[in-house]
Write an enzyme that holds these catalytic residues in place. Structure first.
Site, PDB file in Angstrom:
ATOM      1  N   ASP A  24       0.755  -1.117  -0.049  1.00  0.00           N
ATOM      2  CA  ASP A  24       0.017  -0.126  -0.021  1.00  0.00           C
ATOM      3  C   ASP A  24       0.936   1.302   0.027  1.00  0.00           C
ATOM      4  O   ASP A  24       0.381   2.328   0.557  1.00  0.00           O
ATOM      5  CB  ASP A  24      -1.035  -0.032   1.085  1.00  0.00           C
ATOM      6  CG  ASP A  24      -1.968  -1.006   1.204  1.00  0.00           C
ATOM      7  OD1 ASP A  24      -2.261  -1.750   0.108  1.00  0.00           O
ATOM      8  OD2 ASP A  24      -2.687  -1.201   2.192  1.00  0.00           O
ATOM      9  N   LYS A 137      -6.261  -5.289  -3.553  1.00  0.00           N
ATOM     10  CA  LYS A 137      -6.978  -5.943  -2.442  1.00  0.00           C
ATOM     11  C   LYS A 137      -7.913  -5.065  -2.156  1.00  0.00           C
ATOM     12  O   LYS A 137      -7.984  -3.655  -2.069  1.00  0.00           O
ATOM     13  CB  LYS A 137      -5.846  -6.255  -1.225  1.00  0.00           C
ATOM     14  CG  LYS A 137      -5.261  -5.002  -0.673  1.00  0.00           C
ATOM     15  CD  LYS A 137      -4.290  -5.601   0.374  1.00  0.00           C
ATOM     16  CE  LYS A 137      -3.410  -4.294   1.114  1.00  0.00           C
ATOM     17  NZ  LYS A 137      -4.348  -3.807   2.037  1.00  0.00           N
ATOM     18  N   CYS A 170      -2.432  -3.031   7.831  1.00  0.00           N
ATOM     19  CA  CYS A 170      -2.425  -3.670   6.476  1.00  0.00           C
ATOM     20  C   CYS A 170      -1.232  -4.670   6.272  1.00  0.00           C
ATOM     21  O   CYS A 170      -1.181  -5.764   5.989  1.00  0.00           O
ATOM     22  CB  CYS A 170      -2.388  -2.799   5.103  1.00  0.00           C
ATOM     23  SG  CYS A 170      -4.132  -2.231   4.998  1.00  0.00           S
TER      24      CYS A 170
END
Length: 230
Positions: A24, A137, A170
């Site tokens: 991310d 995702k 995450c």
């Protein structure tokens, strides 16, 4: 085999069976004008993780290690956001306003945390190369309802060098799921960051590092990783 100095013990890995995971590191989390910045969240610690991560990617590519990028990004119709009222829906819809139309710093029209927009592009310093793998995702873990596990197994990967943000959400979620699947994850502590709890006497970032090195894998650093490849 390469020996990497890590906590709680050194760990050996085969570069041919290793992948670097970039979690991310996209504009919504690490760039001015992105989702976090618009929400008033301090992103300075994420930005500080960019330079060491860039060095890790350069060294990894030279060693022939595969690079896998994870991107938190929803479909334009938000059909993968989850059931209204669920925790994932609440956090992203009501708190972070996913899907809201915004104007990117470059003047382009964009949308918060939506696929194929400026907001979900990887930050400039860490741009993927054509040979790299990119996986979208819709939940914190990179393994949840994605083909990450299939991709890694098809490449013969067993060892994961993990970077990215945020450490306690995450990144930790992905490492937990990796450990459950018998991968060997190593988190590089200077290539990750956590805004939540930042500045507290004992931060969430520090708590995640401790948990990972004791229960879920190993913790090392960019310098140690690069030195191990030399």
């Amino acid at each position: 085999m390469v020996a990497l100095d890590a906590k709680p013990t050194s760990v050996n890995f085969d570069t041919a069976k290793t992948a670097i995971i970039v979690v991310d590191m996209q504009n919504d989390f690490g760039t001015k004008g992105g989702m976090f910045d618009r929400a008033g969240i301090d992103i300075s610690m994420i930005q500080r993780a960019v330079a060491p991560t860039a060095r890790v990617l350069v060294a990894g590519r030279k060693a022939g290690i595969r690079i896998v990028y994870l991107k938190m990004a929803y479909k334009p119709d938000l059909s993968d956001l989850g059931t209204p009222g669920s925790p994932n829906w609440r956090v992203h819809q009501q708190v972070m306003h996913v899907g809201t139309e915004v104007r990117a710093p470059n003047g382009a029209e964009s949308r918060i945390l939506v696929r194929d927009t400026w907001n979900t592009e990887i930050v400039n310093e860490l741009k993927p190369e054509p040979v790299d793998t990119i996986i979208y995702k819709s939940r914190f873990s990179g393994f949840y309802e994605t083909d990450l596990d299939h991709k890694l197994k098809s490449m013969g990967v067993r060892h994961l060098i993990v970077t990215g943000c945020t450490t306690s959400v995450c990144v930790e979620s992905t490492i937990r799921d990796a450990m459950f699947r018998d991968y060997s994850p190593v988190l590089l502590e200077d290539c990750t960051a956590e805004p939540v709890g930042y500045g507290l006497p004992r931060s969430n970032y520090e708590a995640s590092l401790l948990l990972i090195q004791l229960m879920l894998g190993w913790v090392s650093s960019s310098d140690k990783f690069i030195e191990a490849l030399v």
